[in-house]
Scaffold this active site. Structure first.
Site, short mmCIF file in Angstrom:
data_model
loop_
_atom_site.label_atom_id
_atom_site.label_comp_id
_atom_site.label_asym_id
_atom_site.label_seq_id
_atom_site.Cartn_x
_atom_site.Cartn_y
_atom_site.Cartn_z
N GLY A 12 0.82 -1.21 0.00
CA GLY A 12 0.00 0.00 0.00
C GLY A 12 0.85 1.26 0.00
N ARG A 48 -3.60 -11.32 -2.92
CA ARG A 48 -3.55 -10.72 -4.26
C ARG A 48 -2.15 -10.25 -4.62
NH1 ARG A 48 -7.39 -5.70 -4.87
NH2 ARG A 48 -5.88 -4.94 -3.34
N SER A 49 -1.38 -9.80 -3.64
CA SER A 49 -0.04 -9.26 -3.91
C SER A 49 1.06 -10.28 -3.66
CB SER A 49 0.21 -8.03 -3.03
OG SER A 49 -0.72 -7.01 -3.29
N CYS A 78 -3.49 10.88 10.67
CA CYS A 78 -2.58 11.80 9.98
C CYS A 78 -2.91 13.28 10.25
CB CYS A 78 -2.59 11.52 8.48
SG CYS A 78 -4.22 11.28 7.75
N GLN A 106 -7.45 18.33 3.65
CA GLN A 106 -6.79 17.03 3.55
C GLN A 106 -6.62 16.56 2.12
OE1 GLN A 106 -9.02 15.79 7.67
NE2 GLN A 106 -8.33 14.10 6.38
N SER A 140 -4.55 11.69 -1.13
CA SER A 140 -3.82 10.48 -0.79
C SER A 140 -4.18 9.96 0.59
CB SER A 140 -2.31 10.70 -0.89
OG SER A 140 -1.89 11.75 -0.04
N GLY A 141 -4.90 10.76 1.36
CA GLY A 141 -5.42 10.27 2.63
C GLY A 141 -6.37 9.12 2.44
N LYS A 175 -12.04 11.58 15.51
CA LYS A 175 -10.66 11.15 15.73
C LYS A 175 -9.81 12.33 16.20
CE LYS A 175 -10.63 7.60 12.12
NZ LYS A 175 -10.09 7.28 10.76
N ARG A 216 -11.85 17.85 2.42
CA ARG A 216 -11.01 17.24 1.39
C ARG A 216 -10.75 18.27 0.29
NH1 ARG A 216 -8.36 12.82 2.39
NH2 ARG A 216 -10.25 11.62 2.88
N HIS A 228 -1.45 17.23 4.28
CA HIS A 228 -2.64 17.72 4.96
C HIS A 228 -2.32 19.06 5.62
CE1 HIS A 228 -4.56 14.06 4.08
NE2 HIS A 228 -4.70 13.54 5.28
#
Length: 342
Positions: free
Chosen positions: A19, A46-47, A135, A162, A165-166, A228, A250, A257
């Site tokens: 990832g 899968r990987s 993050c 943000q 890519s978050g 969070k 976003r 961010h």
């Protein structure tokens, strides 16, 4: 009795290695010369069998299993919450210490939630699992706690900005697809005529847009991301009653961010005094204009636009940005691991 520590040259397993964050974890292990005697790349079936460059080596990805974790001293987890809930206890039972980047364990009372610039001492009471913070939370609390130590934090209001890519690689690809579709028709977009692909990763189109909804809605209309920020900040800073809340937004940046922070303190604070504190704070770098592009690919929390509230001598404004894949995730997780070394 102090909590378990790592051996001098631990065997490291990176779970979620394929990832976006997992790959950055591998990069940072190399950059910081983490003294691993072995590094394993682990991911889903899968990987499995694919190769990941790691310095002069190519790591063969292993499928997540009990056998893949056998003998590991340190497991760095970057997986969905459900997988972290399943595999972290298994890794601990096999003798490893787990540093987890998911949200699965952050608010468990028995699990330290660690940002090394703030509460490194909390590693002393771990029971095998340590959590790395969200993050957005990390980028806010690193400068905020430095100010708290000097002036005594009373409350904070936060608006985050943000990067896509978050949401991982799907977020970046969605921005790319939408931007390519509408970039040649910006005049039409300015009139409210969006003609790009339908959003899948995000609730609304993100290209050339601002979306004030990150995560799913929860109690009181706040999102999970906003909760969070509130509860993680309290736990990390050891301020269980801190008045802190925010709006998570976003924006169409790829990495980095940003957050606008209004902080109120128990004592008076000038912008100069705040800048002096921030200039000496670990993990903070002062800059005039802390943009996402500046933060991308770099380690510090960049802080600027420090202003005294014109109506309150105990309050200041500042803006902070940090790379959500590095300090917001991979770097913080590796820093936790470094604290565990003898």
């Amino acid at each position: 009795m102090s909590a378990k520590r790592l051996p001098s040259n631990p065997r490291v397993a990176v779970v979620g290695a394929t990832g976006a964050v997992g790959r950055v974890i591998l990069d940072i292990l190399l950059e910081r010369s983490f003294p691993a005697s072995e590094v394993r790349a682990i991911a889903t079936a899968r990987s499995a069998g694919s190769k990941i460059p790691f310095g002069d080596l190519d790591l063969t990805v292993m499928e997540i299993s009990e056998e893949a974790l056998e003998g590991a001293d340190l497991v760095l987890l970057d997986t969905p919450d459900e997988a972290a809930l399943e595999w972290a206890p298994i890794a601990v039972d096999k003798g490893a210490i787990v540093a987890d980047n998911s949200a699965a364990w952050r608010m468990e009372e028995s699990v330290p939630l660690v940002v090394p610039e703030i509460n490194p001492h909390d590693i002393d009471w771990h029971s095998g699992i340590l959590a790395s913070a969200n993050c957005t939370t990390i980028g806010v609390v690193v400068p905020l706690f430095a100010l708290h130590r000097e002036f005594g934090l009373a409350s904070a209001l936060v608006s985050s900005y943000q990067a896509v890519s978050g949401a991982g690689r799907p977020g970046v690809e969605e921005l790319r697809e939408q931007a390519l579709k509408v970039v040649d028709d910006l005049d039409s977009l300015g009139l409210g005529n969006y003609t790009g692909p339908d959003p899948k990763t995000f609730s609304e189109p993100v290209a050339f847009n601002v979306v004030p909804l990150v995560g799913s809605e929860r109690d009181g209309g706040f999102t999970g991301e906003e909760w969070k920020l509130r509860f993680e900040a309290r736990k990390i800073m050891g301020l269980p009653d801190l008045e802190i809340s925010g709006t998570c937004v976003r924006v169409p940046s790829v990495a980095g961010h940003g957050s606008s922070v209004h902080a109120t303190f128990e004592s008076e604070v000038t912008s100069k005094a705040a800048i002096d504190v921030l200039g000496n704070a670990p993990g903070v770098e002062l800059t005039d204009v802390p943009t996402a592009v500046l933060a991308a690919g770099r380690d510090p929390c960049f802080v600027g636009r420090v202003r005294q509230d014109p109506d309150d001598p105990c309050s200041i404004w500042f803006f902070t940005t940090s790379d959500n894949l590095r300090k917001g995730a991979a770097l913080n997780t590796v820093q936790i691991a470094e604290l565990l070394l003898p």
